[in-house]
Design an enzyme around this catalytic site. Structure first.
Site, mmCIF file in Angstrom:
data_model
loop_
_atom_site.group_PDB
_atom_site.id
_atom_site.type_symbol
_atom_site.label_atom_id
_atom_site.label_comp_id
_atom_site.label_asym_id
_atom_site.label_seq_id
_atom_site.Cartn_x
_atom_site.Cartn_y
_atom_site.Cartn_z
ATOM 1 N N ASP A 31 131.353 43.128 31.832
ATOM 2 C CA ASP A 31 132.118 44.167 31.150
ATOM 3 C C ASP A 31 132.938 44.960 32.157
ATOM 4 O O ASP A 31 134.078 45.339 31.898
ATOM 5 C CB ASP A 31 131.176 45.121 30.412
ATOM 6 N N GLU A 33 134.163 43.979 35.052
ATOM 7 C CA GLU A 33 135.339 43.226 35.503
ATOM 8 C C GLU A 33 136.439 43.282 34.454
ATOM 9 O O GLU A 33 137.615 43.461 34.764
ATOM 10 C CB GLU A 33 134.970 41.755 35.735
ATOM 11 N N ASP A 35 136.886 45.562 32.162
ATOM 12 C CA ASP A 35 137.442 46.913 32.109
ATOM 13 C C ASP A 35 138.412 47.165 33.260
ATOM 14 O O ASP A 35 139.458 47.781 33.081
ATOM 15 C CB ASP A 35 136.322 47.960 32.144
ATOM 16 N N GLU A 111 131.380 24.651 3.961
ATOM 17 C CA GLU A 111 131.404 25.861 4.796
ATOM 18 C C GLU A 111 130.766 27.008 4.034
ATOM 19 O O GLU A 111 130.793 27.021 2.812
ATOM 20 C CB GLU A 111 132.861 26.303 5.055
ATOM 21 N N LYS A 113 130.762 30.465 2.196
ATOM 22 C CA LYS A 113 131.815 31.274 1.581
ATOM 23 C C LYS A 113 131.580 32.704 2.043
ATOM 24 O O LYS A 113 130.635 33.363 1.623
ATOM 25 C CB LYS A 113 131.760 31.174 0.055
ATOM 26 N N ASP A 115 131.818 36.569 2.555
ATOM 27 C CA ASP A 115 132.093 37.641 1.613
ATOM 28 C C ASP A 115 132.802 38.785 2.337
ATOM 29 O O ASP A 115 132.196 39.780 2.705
ATOM 30 C CB ASP A 115 130.773 38.121 1.009
ATOM 31 N N GLU A 171 138.745 34.922 6.916
ATOM 32 C CA GLU A 171 138.125 36.076 6.284
ATOM 33 C C GLU A 171 137.779 37.118 7.351
ATOM 34 O O GLU A 171 137.247 36.779 8.404
ATOM 35 C CB GLU A 171 136.839 35.593 5.586
ATOM 36 N N TYR A 223 139.198 29.833 8.242
ATOM 37 C CA TYR A 223 138.728 28.769 7.359
ATOM 38 C C TYR A 223 139.800 27.789 6.903
ATOM 39 O O TYR A 223 139.488 26.799 6.268
ATOM 40 C CB TYR A 223 137.934 29.307 6.166
ATOM 41 N N LYS A 288 135.052 21.398 0.227
ATOM 42 C CA LYS A 288 136.464 21.000 0.233
ATOM 43 C C LYS A 288 136.594 19.505 0.481
ATOM 44 O O LYS A 288 135.867 18.959 1.329
ATOM 45 C CB LYS A 288 137.210 21.732 1.359
ATOM 46 N N LYS A 312 128.515 28.984 -5.954
ATOM 47 C CA LYS A 312 128.110 30.377 -5.780
ATOM 48 C C LYS A 312 126.589 30.559 -5.693
ATOM 49 O O LYS A 312 125.822 29.799 -6.267
ATOM 50 C CB LYS A 312 128.636 31.206 -6.961
ATOM 51 N N CYS A 406 105.108 69.377 0.315
ATOM 52 C CA CYS A 406 104.709 67.976 0.449
ATOM 53 C C CYS A 406 104.028 67.504 -0.838
ATOM 54 O O CYS A 406 103.082 68.151 -1.306
ATOM 55 C CB CYS A 406 103.773 67.834 1.643
ATOM 56 N N CYS A 409 100.102 66.908 0.283
ATOM 57 C CA CYS A 409 99.187 67.949 0.770
ATOM 58 C C CYS A 409 99.693 69.365 0.489
ATOM 59 O O CYS A 409 99.061 70.338 0.889
ATOM 60 C CB CYS A 409 98.930 67.775 2.257
ATOM 61 N N CYS A 424 107.060 66.646 5.993
ATOM 62 C CA CYS A 424 105.885 67.482 5.774
ATOM 63 C C CYS A 424 105.453 67.926 7.168
ATOM 64 O O CYS A 424 105.281 67.102 8.057
ATOM 65 C CB CYS A 424 104.796 66.646 5.103
ATOM 66 N N CYS A 430 97.821 66.158 6.873
ATOM 67 C CA CYS A 430 98.308 65.575 5.613
ATOM 68 C C CYS A 430 97.699 64.196 5.442
ATOM 69 O O CYS A 430 97.850 63.328 6.305
ATOM 70 C CB CYS A 430 99.832 65.499 5.625
HETATM 71 S S1 IVH Z 1 139.315 28.306 1.333
HETATM 72 C C1 IVH Z 1 142.523 27.592 -1.578
HETATM 73 N N1 IVH Z 1 137.100 28.786 2.613
HETATM 74 O O1 IVH Z 1 137.165 33.065 -1.044
HETATM 75 C C2 IVH Z 1 141.288 27.714 -0.839
HETATM 76 N N2 IVH Z 1 137.972 30.490 1.215
HETATM 77 O O2 IVH Z 1 137.536 32.839 -3.983
HETATM 78 C C3 IVH Z 1 140.803 29.101 -0.716
HETATM 79 N N3 IVH Z 1 136.654 32.563 1.211
HETATM 80 O O3 IVH Z 1 140.382 34.299 -1.178
HETATM 81 C C4 IVH Z 1 140.437 29.436 0.635
HETATM 82 N N4 IVH Z 1 135.125 31.875 2.635
HETATM 83 O O4 IVH Z 1 139.208 34.696 1.000
HETATM 84 C C5 IVH Z 1 138.010 29.277 1.759
HETATM 85 N N5 IVH Z 1 135.168 29.078 3.838
HETATM 86 C C6 IVH Z 1 136.068 29.555 2.996
HETATM 87 C C7 IVH Z 1 135.984 30.862 2.456
HETATM 88 C C8 IVH Z 1 136.960 31.283 1.557
HETATM 89 C C9 IVH Z 1 135.544 32.886 1.882
HETATM 90 C C10 IVH Z 1 137.371 33.460 0.280
HETATM 91 C C11 IVH Z 1 138.853 33.460 0.462
HETATM 92 C C12 IVH Z 1 139.453 33.311 -0.908
HETATM 93 C C13 IVH Z 1 138.277 33.449 -1.808
HETATM 94 C C14 IVH Z 1 138.446 32.535 -2.990
#
Ligand code: IVH
Length: 669
Positions: A31, A33, A35, A111, A113, A115, A171, A223, A288, A312, A406, A409, A424, A430
């Site tokens: 770190d 170096e 900096d 992959e 997904k 969030d 993402e 992604y 995919k 999902k 509390c 007690c 408390c 207690c």
């Molecule tokens: S592929 C057309 N890969 O999920 C293909 N999307 O519900 C769409 N997301 O808006 C993108 N992880 O932001 C892809 N490994 C992943 C993902 C991913 C999260 C999100 C993405 C998209 C949303 C679709």
């Protein structure tokens, strides 16, 4: 060297160090170096403003705020995904594709997904020139100023053979541990906490002031690729992801290529099983079609591609009703409001209780009994109430009243200065605190007394047989066998287990005392530093602060603990009744069981920080290093360990997990 050349050299070096650190988890520089180099670059750029580029690594701290966002039209729309909720849905997806193509698919790329929030990054000749949010899929917002502050987004691509124009999509996420740290900081200082990592990521990315974004623990995971021109890309999605990695992007290391939908479904099940250990929130997996030409010929329907689907997972947030609020008194007297909920299935389990943290949090949420609330359970994190649905109120909701005494007690409730927690103040009298202290004393990581559980302790305490932990060691078989559900044999076993536990280690003993802020790791550091109990008991706060991981707060808790009137007598009783441990020799440095060994610590540890683990290794004579090589003796790997772990595996090195590490520390001390 002239300034121009030095600037170029520094930028190149800093970009490489950054990629090694963020992408490979394999630092090439310390770190300090880093900096020093960035300070030098900043200095040169200040003298030569004409040489300052927006892609310079110095630009990651955030420049002047914008007054408004400008919109960006995506060159190719950013699509969304259709959902699959079961294996059958996935099979149907595969069948649709096969009938459309007239041939079966032999490779799917799977992959997590993620969030978070989608982000599109545009590079021209390897330089980041624009970043845009998804918006409505056609038009998004220009957030280039913010994207530049995200440490693992390459400002300049690594390597040479990239398309002259390249749009990388991915993402923006906040790892769960960083999110929790951020929220507990906010909670402590009485500020508004974020509902979940996704909201925090989204709010942070859509800031007009990039200096705010720069302070948030954001991370970008690539992604896919959008628009490109020039140099062609590989013809499978999986290989494109590997190529992106080579250019400096972070790509999920859980990405996997499979041959059919059944294996993709098995992948989904496997990822679901690991969900709690994965550092970032995921809401499913994305499957995919791997071949890019096949993706091309499948195309998209309305807003979703035909070649991909989101499988999902169960939601991590659900709505339920708050039935009541109870108040629990913990070991340190902290009074925690607990939400009793109408049971709800969330994050894969049925939840009927959630923490409400403290009075400030209740006020911030504005929650009332009988409110409908959003409950969140991510991984193995304690369920939280994150939001109140005020629009669903009917008028019969009632305020939550925080107790002024509390609930156990009836002693006064106090609120320490600068602390959101109410306690408390009857620390020694207690019964809730005394019982919790006993439970802590016998627990696995403390004195580890087998067969003495919560129920038995409760009974012993209520019958007056055990008031504090020292009483455990004078229990007789006759006393125990007189209790409900306790036969002669199990009474004997219990007495034996208690007697056996007396031979312990100083670290365990210290931990079992339940001194505030002294967890397992701190207890171990204290034990290794001082070697004997008396030295700790007599240490000044200054001397305590010399111990790694011990700051002023911990030091003052330890100091005060040993100066309480009853402490000395209590410790004496424990020792008189046979509790003992071997003395640790702290006089000679670099001797110890780990002498001659070089350790690498990687991944996430539960009981201590990586620094504390390294400190403990060094205290036992070992050396620590940051990268894995054939010279490495042992790799301590926690969840989320990446390339260092794979390298250790490929070199056939000894790899141990945290549980094994703690065992070794213990047998060494
Ligand atoms: S592929 C057309 N890969 O999920 C293909 N999307 O519900 C769409 N997301 O808006 C993108 N992880 O932001 C892809 N490994 C992943 C993902 C991913 C999260 C999100 C993405 C998209 C949303 C679709």
């Amino acid at each position: 060297m002239d300034s121009k050349a030095e600037i170029a050299l520094l930028r190149d070096q800093l970009d490489r160090w950054s990629a090694a650190y963020h992408r490979d988890d394999e630092p090439e520089a310390t770190d300090a170096e880093y900096d020093r180099a960035i300070a030098r670059l900043r200095e040169l750029e200040a003298v030569h403003p004409e040489l300052l580029l927006s892609t310079s690594p110095t630009q990651r701290i955030g420049d002047t705020p914008l007054s408004e966002f400008t919109s960006v039209t995506h060159r190719r729309p950013m699509l969304s995904l259709d959902n699959a909720f079961s294996g059958e849905d996935l099979q149907a997806f595969d069948e649709r594709i096969v009938s459309r193509l007239g041939e079966s698919v032999t490779a799917y790329c799977c992959e997590p997904k993620l969030d978070g929030v989608a982000l599109s990054l545009l590079y021209r000749d390897g330089q980041l020139i624009q970043a845009a949010t998804r918006g409505d899929g056609t038009t998004g917002e220009d957030v280039t100023h913010n994207a530049r502050t995200i440490r693992n987004i390459p400002l300049t691509l690594v390597g040479t053979r990239f398309p002259s124009e390249l749009e990388v999509r991915g993402e923006v996420v906040i790892p769960r541990s960083a999110f929790q740290q951020m929220n507990s900081r906010l909670l402590k200082s009485g500020e508004k906490v974020f509902q979940n990592p996704r909201n925090a990521a989204s709010g942070s990315l859509r800031q007009l002031d990039p200096r705010i974004t720069a302070k948030r623990p954001l991370s970008f995971m690539a992604y896919s690729v959008g628009y490109t021109s020039g140099e062609p890309l590989p013809d499978t999605h999986f290989d494109i992801l590997q190529t992106l990695k080579g250019w400096g992007f972070t790509v999920s290391n859980l990405t996997s290529r499979v041959t059919d939908w059944q294996t993709a479904e098995a992948y989904a099940a496997d990822i679901l099983a690991q969900r709690a250990d994965i550092e970032v929130d995921i809401d499913g997996v994305v499957i995919k079609v791997d071949s890019m030409p096949l993706q091309e010929s499948l195309g998209a329907v309305s807003r979703a591609p035909r070649w991909a689907i989101a499988r999902k997972f169960p939601a991590q947030e659900e709505v339920t009703q708050l039935l009541a609020v109870d108040f629990q008194v913990g070991r340190t007297g902290a009074i925690t409001p607990v939400a009793r909920l109408e049971p709800v299935f969330v994050g894969g389990v049925t939840v009927s209780n959630a923490t409400l943290h403290n009075a400030d949090e209740i006020a911030r949420l504005g929650v009332k009994v009988r409110d409908f609330v959003v409950v969140r359970r991510a991984g193995d994190v304690i369920p939280q109430v994150v939001k109140v649905l005020t629009e669903r109120r009917v008028g019969s909701e009632v305020d939550v009243v925080f107790p002024t005494v509390c609930p156990v007690c009836s002693s006064t409730v106090v609120r320490d200065q600068d602390e959101a927690v109410q306690r408390c103040d009857n620390t020694l009298g207690c019964s809730a605190q005394q019982k919790a202290a006993l439970q802590h004393f016998v627990s696995r990581k403390a004195m580890d007394i087998d067969g003495v559980g919560e129920k038995l302790l409760e009974q012993l305490f209520d019958d007056g047989l055990v008031v504090d932990a020292s009483d455990l060691f004078s229990l007789s078989v006759a006393q125990l066998s007189g209790l409900d559900r306790m036969g002669e044999k199990s009474a004997q076993n219990t007495v034996k287990a208690i007697a056996d536990s007396r031979q312990t280690t100083l670290a365990r003993f210290l931990y079992s005392l339940g001194i505030r802020e002294v967890g397992e790791a701190t207890a171990l550091s204290l034990a290794n530093h001082f070697g004997e109990l008396d030295a700790i008991a007599q240490a000044s706060t200054e001397a305590l602060e010399e111990v790694p991981d011990v700051g002023p707060i911990v030091a003052s808790h330890v100091y005060r603990y040993f100066r309480q009137d009853l402490t000395q007598a209590f410790l004496l009783r424990l020792i008189e009744r046979g509790v003992s441990w071997p003395v640790i020799d702290t006089s000679v440095e670099s001797v110890g069981p780990f002498i001659g060994q070089t350790w690498v610590v990687t991944g996430k540890l539960e009981a201590m920080s990586r620094d504390a683990a390294a400190e403990a290794i060094r205290a036992l004579g070992g050396q620590t290093a940051t990268s894995v090589s054939s010279k490495t003796s042992v790799v301590l790997a926690g969840p989320g360990a990446g390339s260092k772990l794979s390298k250790a595996e490929s070199l056939g090195l000894q790899i141990i997990n945290e549980a094994e590490f703690l065992k070794r520390l213990e047998s060494a001390s």
